[in-house]
Design an enzyme around this catalytic site. Structure first.
Site, PDB file in Angstrom:
ATOM      1  CE  LYS A 185      -1.557   2.901   2.169  1.00 21.57           C
ATOM      2  NZ  LYS A 185      -1.468   4.518   1.686  1.00 21.57           N
ATOM      3  N   GLY A 238       6.484   5.143   8.657  1.00 23.12           N
ATOM      4  CA  GLY A 238       5.900   6.317   8.731  1.00 23.12           C
ATOM      5  C   GLY A 238       5.921   6.803   9.990  1.00 23.12           C
ATOM      6  CB  THR A 240       5.993   7.582  16.535  1.00 26.69           C
ATOM      7  OG1 THR A 240       7.373   7.645  16.187  1.00 26.69           O
ATOM      8  CG2 THR A 240       5.880   6.619  17.805  1.00 26.69           C
ATOM      9  CD  GLU A 241      -0.324   7.740  18.239  1.00 24.09           C
ATOM     10  OE1 GLU A 241      -1.078   6.695  18.727  1.00 24.09           O
ATOM     11  OE2 GLU A 241       0.605   7.986  18.814  1.00 24.09           O
ATOM     12  N   GLY A 243       2.459   3.600  13.290  1.00 23.96           N
ATOM     13  CA  GLY A 243       3.106   2.709  13.782  1.00 23.96           C
ATOM     14  C   GLY A 243       2.454   1.795  15.120  1.00 23.96           C
ATOM     15  CD  GLU A 260      13.069   3.918   8.278  1.00 24.26           C
ATOM     16  OE1 GLU A 260      13.242   5.344   8.005  1.00 24.26           O
ATOM     17  OE2 GLU A 260      13.609   3.092   7.395  1.00 24.26           O
ATOM     18  CB  CYS A 294      12.984   8.738   9.292  1.00 26.36           C
ATOM     19  SG  CYS A 294      11.302   8.221   8.979  1.00 26.36           S
ATOM     20  CD  GLU A 395      10.179  12.325  11.814  1.00 26.54           C
ATOM     21  OE1 GLU A 395      11.145  11.804  11.317  1.00 26.54           O
ATOM     22  OE2 GLU A 395       9.014  11.829  12.321  1.00 26.54           O
TER      23      GLU A 395
END
Length: 509
Positions: A185, A238, A240-241, A243, A260, A294, A395
């Site tokens: 995706k 992508g 953190t949230e 993930g 990651e 990242c 970030e």
């Protein structure tokens, strides 16, 4: 879609998902616009795939995994095929890097340099497939113990907009070499090169269903893929949230996971390192890809003895970076991916001002003649940044970096590790012992000493803490695409009856 050398008018193409070796129309999905970030123009339309569309791609992948054409292919034949795919990729490099520039706005010099390395990802993993050996394990007693590894199955891969092909290929190369299959995706912002590569690989001989693509938004199609009951591994690059949400869904079916996620790379610059070189690395680390990476060099932690010189020279270097049309070979910085991302970067410029950091250069939208609707941002540097400021901790994901002074090695390490993230770190020093001390102590999965952004398919890539779990690249990634079975064979079995003389038995297991 064929990207011209310098696109002016682009015909809007309608794309469907790629399933069973061809593009197929999505069932009842709404259509999403795909934009050229340099102009804001719509260049394609894609479906926001539904559960039925994801199910179709997953069924296709499972059939391919269990088929004789793929699942029954022997290791040497698969390695030869993966090498053929690398050759096909290489033969189509120019059209791919131009299409990637059109779709994500990175200057053509960057996409050419990055994509030209990707065929070797596949060659490396094809080599691992040929060299792979199972284990014979010495155990107590008259037993032969050995392991068998079998491919895990379907790998669901949710990829980001910043490096569409490179990040996807980090997973895809291992998937194909190991005998797994994948449903990808891609980001709704940058699906075009993923679709193109799926077609190229099918035409080069990859069996249908091995590499399927479903299109759509992360919060809808991506969620449906991550929580699908038939996935065996989830790969996600992508935020953190995102993930956390996707990982929680995949955990319900006990899928393997490699993620990651976010990063806030600290760069520790010591006074014994050449300041001009440190500044060159700083600009490269912070502004390549418009800072949308990242591992962006987003926190420069600089020894007080060279701090003022470093800040002044970084200002001069940054203001010389040429912003413009990504298809112009003279351009050194392109747009960010969207108006939303541009506004996010500008909001952090406001946070920096409001919290008392010193704006050294940039901080505003960039005006590019002929690209009035493009999403351009000036490369931005803030100095005198304290560790409790948002621009130090959070970030940004744009052409944005901060500079903070430190006194000694312990202070530099304290500042570097003052972050919820742990993806990458960098050290600039000529002191070899110091470099090794800091590399061991800094919180990161990747450390560069006197370099930045360097990767290799043989070297594991991934982070710790809020930067994710698992590793891509290297034998670490390859091995995680297999289930391991232990086989224990009694080579001289005695007559056995536990219940005949139970009290005299010396061992149960």
């Amino acid at each position: 879609m064929n990207a011209p050398a310098k696109p002016e008018a682009i015909e809007v193409e309608i794309h469907g998902n790629f399933v069973d070796g061809r593009e197929v129309e999505a069932g009842r999905a709404e259509m999403l616009d795909v934009h050229n970030p340099a102009t804001g123009e719509v260049i394609a339309k894609i479906p926001n795939s539904t559960g039925e569309d994801v199910d179709r791609a997953m069924r296709s992948a499972r059939l391919a995994f269990e088929s004789r054409a793929w699942g029954g292919m022997d290791i040497r034949a698969r390695a030869r095929l993966v090498n053929q795919l690398a050759d096909a990729f290489e033969a189509n490099l120019e059209s791919l890097y131009r299409l990637e520039t059109l779709n994500n706005g990175r200057p053509v010099n960057e996409t050419r340099a990055q994509l030209s390395r990707l065929p070797d990802f596949f060659r490396y993993f094809a080599g691992l497939a040929l060299a792979r050996r199972d284990c014979v394990i010495p155990v107590e007693g008259a037993y032969l113990n050995y392991t068998l590894r079998t491919p895990i199955g379907i790998v669901a891969n949710c990829t980001p907009f910043n490096h569409p092909l490179m990040i996807m290929c980090k997973s895809l190369a291992a998937v194909l070499a190991s005998g797994c299959v994948t449903v990808v995706k891609p980001s709704e912002y940058t699906p075009l090169t993923t679709l193109r590569l799926a077609k190229i690989f099918t035409e080069a001989g990859l069996p249908p269903g091995v590499f399927n693509v479903v299109l759509g938004l992360g919060q809808t199609t991506g969620r449906l893929l991550a929580e699908h009951g038939d996935i065996d591994k989830l790969v996600l690059t992508g935020g953190t949230e995102a993930g956390r949400i996707a990982g929680s869904a995949a955990a319900k079916v006990f899928a393997h996971q490699t993620m990651e996620l976010g990063g806030k790379t600290p760069v520790m610059v010591f006074g014994d390192f050449d300041v001009d070189q440190a500044v060159n690395y700083a600009a490269f680390g912070a502004f390549i890809g418009a800072g949308q990476t990242c591992v962006c060099a987003s926190r420069h932690i600089v020894q007080a003895s060279i701090y003022d010189e470093f800040v002044e020279k970084l200002k001069t270097k940054t203001e010389k970076i040429r912003i413009g049309d990504p298809f112009d070979s003279q351009t050194q910085l392109g747009p960010v991916i969207s108006a939303r991302q541009r506004d996010r970067v500008l909001s952090y410029c406001n946070f920096g001002r409001d919290e008392g950091a010193r704006l050294v250069t940039g901080g505003f939208r960039a005006n590019v003649p002929g690209h009035d609707n493009g999403y351009f941002v000036q490369p931005t540097v803030f100095a005198d940044v304290k560790s409790d400021m948002r621009i130090f901790q959070e970030e940004v994901f744009g052409p944005f970096t901060s500079v903070t002074p430190f006194t000694d090695e312990a202070d530099a390490l304290r500042l570097a590790n003052d972050s919820p993230f742990g993806l990458a770190a960098a050290i600039r020093t000529r002191d070899v012992a110091r470099a090794h001390r800091l590399a061991a102590a800094v919180k990161a999965g990747i450390v560069w000493v006197n370099d930045h952004h360097r990767l290799d398919p043989a070297s594991p890539w991934g982070g710790v803490d809020d930067s994710g779990v698992g590793r891509e690249f290297g034998t670490e990634s390859f091995d995680d695409h297999f289930n391991v079975k232990s086989v224990m064979v009694a080579t001289n079995p005695p007559d056995f009856d536990w219940y005949r003389d139970t009290a005299a038995q010396r061992r149960l297991n």
